[in-house]
Every structure is written in structure tokens, then in C-alpha cells.
Design a protein around this motif. Structure first.
Motif: not given
Lengths: 407, 105
Positions: A37-53
Motif C-alpha cells: 500500500v502507498v497512501a500519500a498526498y503530493p507536496i514539494t519536494p516530495q512529489t516526484t517520489i509519489i509520481e514515480r510510485l
């Protein structure tokens, strides 16, 4: 191209060397350990982790439930629920997102849920900043999570793999944060050796039966009210587990070395054997720039060294004291501020207390730098080494934090 | 959880792994006032039994003869192990047969 490399005592399989930002390296590791399970909300500078996942899940490379939640509070809440039901769970956030998660951070550790979270560190608003420092991380220091701070994309990749193994160990069962520099690492491409998926999954086996899970067949209640007769004892379990996790963290790091040929330790020293003047750092930019400065200072005959703190919680008191015991003066470089404290460097306070607890009475100064990514020049660190030399010879130790790079 | 165990003896994270173990947790110690039923005034209407949120009103097959000579087959009593002393029963009793009496240590 699969290349079998002999490293350490066992053979490890390195699939290849690829260019990855630290965020992509983290996403790669999360895929390699096969999270559920991946549960996440995008926020800079984390966003690209979640986009890639999200890409990995969408194109079938990762067989996981991707929960696009409406806030970070929900992201970690969903992670808590999934982990309580036995899923291997990953989430990631930064700055305001981490603050919005705050109350659930305590719930995740109190309920002993082995969630792994990446935190590329970022400054907190106001004024609004998207840039990097470690104020967000320092604000969640006391939530009972294991906290690593990586210094390279490779280390972040390796540490996420180690983190799942540590978190899920039946002797630990605690959530883990893997933090690193927002932008300066999260968005910087570095060469990363990625491993054969089979080897990574062998290293992070599913531990069935390690803990009670939410299961309608065998009902359990998690998070029930604990009256004053019970709260203290249940909370102490988690406090003790965090202290005791250190031996497992070391064990996992050693085994990682045997399998994959890399280990990092709880602290990492550079040129410390004969160092008189030591800068204590964490994260990437501060460490590597301090190291450049140390090399320059050494070139001019000053015995300079760098001590990087990799494991922030549980704090590696012993290791740190051993490495600093013979120094003449020490500066702790904080990329975060503890406003109104006697001295305002949050990690400085840990280092100072550690040394005094062990009876090491050396001049130690607090340096604040790199706030909201204010550039930390090599020459700043170089000057610091000479400042330490002055302090050691005059005995004139500043009683307040030194704010470097401040106009 | 009737006896106070140490941190090493409690399930991880304070999980409750045994269903319905709340009966072991005697919550009556929270009470600052205890309801006392006047069995002679009580009309066995069951209003207290119906309203008790715990529920800690026991309906017992226990015959009772009032001072006035009226015979009942039932008796209502309070289960003080779980009664938290909220006073709803006393408030709702249509004949004011329940009094709240301060708990004295």
C-alpha cells in the motif's frame, strides 16, 4: 545488463548503475521491497517520489494499492489502517504535510506499526518556502519514530530497504522515517547502484505472525482508551522499543553489507583519527561541503574532520562521544532552529548533552546554517574550522548559536 | 485487566487481543456517587433498566414483599462493579425510588 559483483563476504547482485534523483532512488527501493500500500498526498519536494510510485503501480511494475488521499492527515491515517491489517506500507511527505500528519505520527509509533516514510526536509511556513532545511524533521523528533538522515541518493535507496527490515523486525515494530535534503538531494541526479529485486526481497522477508493484525476471524482492538492506570506502561513499551531498536539497526546494517556490499553505521566519520577540530553535520549538502572545507583546511595544516550523524533516533550517543572525545573543539551545524532554547541548534543540544553525560568537557558550539536552503559555502565551513581553532586556544566559547549566512 | 501489570506484561501497543475482556475491567471505581434503590418505593417499571447506559441495572428473579404488603417476583439491583454513578437512573425513575449517595472512602 545484469552484472554479478563480488562484494563483502557474500555475492550480491547489482543490476546496474542508473542515474536517479534521491526521490527516484527512494521510489525504486519502495518498488524493490514490494510494498502493498502507498497512501500519500503530493507536496514539494516530495512529489516526484509519489509520481514515480503512481507510475509503477499504473504500469504494473508494482503490485500495490495506491490510495490518493485528500490530505497528509489522511495519508498517514490510511497508512496506519493498512499497516494494522498487516500490509507493508509506504508514505512520504515534507514540511506542512508532515505537520498535518503530526497527531497520527504518535499513533503510528504508539500502535507499533512498521510504516516507512520518506521525508525530504523542507522549511516551514510562514513565510512560505518550498526550499530545503530540516525544520520539519526536527519538529517530529519526539514522536517515537526511528529516524535516519541519508546523505546520498545511494544511501537513501539502501536505507529505505534497511528501514523496512528494521521496522518489521519483531524486536522493533516501530515506524521509520528516512529523511534527506529537500531539493539539494531530492531533485539532484546521482549514480545509484540498484540491486536485483530477488535479492532485495530475500533481504526483506514478510514476517507473518510477528504481531496481532486486524482480522475479522480473530478480532483485536487497537488504540483503545488507556486510563491513567495503563497509559504510562503502554507508552513506555514504545519508548523502550526505540532504545532497543539500536542493536537491530546495527545488525541489519551489517547484514546489508554482507548482501549488498555497503554499510553506513549510525555515525560516519571523515578524517577523524587525528582530528582536532570537528564539524558535526547531518544530510548531504552540509556534510559534503564541510568535507571539502576539511580537506582544504588539512591542506593548510589544520587537523580538520567531519562527523555525520546518520541515525538521528535513537540517538547514537556512544558512537558520537567516542568519535568526539579527542577533539579540541567541535561545532554542530544545524539546518533547523529550536527557537527560544538556551542554545538554538536542535541537534547541538543532543550532542552537547551526550558529551556532558559522558564527562567529555570540550568546547562545543552551535551553528545554524542552510535555513530554507540559504547557500552553505565551502568557505563558510572553512572559516568555521579556524573559528574552532581560536575558541580552543582562547577558551572563549560563544554561549549562543552562530547564525551563518544571515544578512 | 483486574490487576495492574507492568509494561513487560501488557500486549504490544496495548492491543486488546481477547474479545469481550472489558468485563474484566471493573469501571465502578470511577464512581463518586452511588445509586441506591428503595425497594419499597420501586414499582418494577424497568425505566432504570432501560435507560442505564452501562448497563448496570440487574433484573433479578428474586421475590420481594414491600412494607405495605405488595408482592413482587422481580427485584432490581445495581451492579456496582460497573455502575459509574452517572445518575441517569435516579433522574429517570418516575417514583423517585433511586437516590444518589456520595461514595465515601
Amino acid at each position: 545488463m545484469t552484472q554479478v559483483v563480488e562484494k563483502g563476504r557474500e555475492r550480491s547482485v547489482v543490476v546496474g548503475k542508473v542515474g536517479l534523483t534521491t526521490n527516484y532512488a527512494v521510489a525504486h527501493a519502495v518498488k524493490d521491497v514490494d510494498v502493498d500500500v502507498v497512501a500519500a498526498y503530493p507536496i514539494t519536494p516530495q512529489t516526484t517520489i509519489i509520481e514515480r510510485l503512481a507510475e509503477y503501480v499504473a504500469n504494473g511494475e508494482l503490485d500495490a494499492e495506491f490510495i490518493p488521499v485528500e490530505s497528509e492527515h489522511s495519508a498517514l491515517s490510511a497508512a496506519v489502517g493498512a499497516s494494522a491489517a498487516g500490509a507493508r506500507v509506504f508514505t512520504a511527505t515534507s514540511a506542512q504535510g508532515l505537520e498535518l500528519m503530526h497527531e497520527i505520527l504518535h499513533i503510528a509509533s504508539g500502535l507499533r506499526l512498521p510504516i516507512v516514510m520518506a521525508v525530504p526536509g523542507r522549511a516551514l511556513s510562514a513565510p512560505i518556502s518550498i526550499h530545503g532545511d530540516y525544520q520539519d524533521l526536527m519538529n517530529v523528533r519526539d514522536t517515537g519514530w526511528i529516524i535516519y538522515i541519508a546523505s546520498t541518493a545511494q544511501e537513501a535507496y539502501d536505507t529505505v530497504i534497511e528501514a523496512f527490515r528494521v521496522a518489521e523486525d519483531p524486536r522493533v515494530l516501530l515506524p521509520v522515517i528516512v529523511s534527506y535534503d529537500g531539493f539539494l538531494m531530492s531533485h539532484t541526479t546521482e549514480p545509484v547502484e540498484v540491486y536485483d529485486v530477488k535479492a532485495v526481497r530475500e533481504f526483506t522477508p514478510r514476517r507473518h505472525g510477528a504481531r496481532p493484525l486486524l482480522n475479522p476471524e480473530r478480532p483485536v482492538t487497537m488504540g483503545a482508551l488507556a486510563t491513567p492506570d495503563w497509559y504510562y506502561e503502554i507508552k513506555y513499551q514504545a519508548i523502550n522499543a526505540l532504545k532497543a531498536s539500536r542493536s537491530v539497526i546495527d545488525e541489519v546494517d551489517s547484514e546489508f553489507n554482507r548482501r549488498f556490499g555497503r554499510s553506513y553505521g549510525a555515525v560516519e566519520g571523515f578524517m577523524l583519527d587525528d582530528a582536532d577540530y570537528i564539524l558535526v553535520t547531518y544530510g548531504g549538502a552540509a556534510t559534503w561541503n564541510a568535507l571539502e572545507a576539511a580537506k582544504e583546511a588539512r591542506g593548510r595544516g589544520l587537523r580538520a574532520g567531519v562527523l555525520r550523524i546518520r541515525l538521528f533516533r535513537p540517538f547514537p550517543t556512544n558512537d558520537l562521544v567516542k568519535k568526539l572525545a579527542d577533539a579540541k573543539a567541535v561545532a554542530v551545524v544545524d539546518r533547523a532552529i529550536a527557537p527560544g532554547s538556551p542554545v538554538e541548534g536542535p541537534v547541538f543540544k543532543d550532542v552537547y548533552i551526550a558529551l556532558r553525560e559522558y564527562g567529555v568537557d570540550k568546547p562545543v558550539i552551535s551553528v545554524i546554517h542552510g535555513i530554507s536552503q540559504r547557500t552553505m559555502y565551502v568557505r563558510d565551513f572553512y572559516e568555521l574550522y579556524y573559528k574552532l581553532k581560536d575558541i580552543a586556544s582562547t577558551g572563549n566559547v560563544p554561549r549562543e548559536s552562530l547564525y551563518m549566512g544571515l544578512r | 485487566m483486574s490487576e495492574l501489570r507492568s509494561w513487560t506484561q501488557i500486549p504490544i501497543g496495548g492491543y486488546i487481543t481477547e474479545p469481550q475482556n472489558s468485563v474484566k475491567n471493573k469501571t465502578g471505581s470511577w464512581r463518586t456517587q452511588r445509586p441506591v434503590i428503595d425497594q419499597d418505593a420501586c414499582t418494577r417499571c424497568r425505566i432504570c433498566w432501560l435507560y442505564c447506559p452501562e448497563p448496570a441495572i440487574l433484573e433479578l428473579n428474586k421475590p420481594y414483599v414491600t412494607k405495605g404488603g405488595r408482592k413482587y417476583n422481580l427485584t432490581f439491583e445495581i451492579n456496582y462493579d460497573y455502575c459509574k454513578g452517572c445518575g441517569i437512573c435516579a433522574n429517570e425513575c418516575p417514583v423517585k425510588a433511586i437516590k444518589m449517595v456520595p461514595e465515601v472512602v
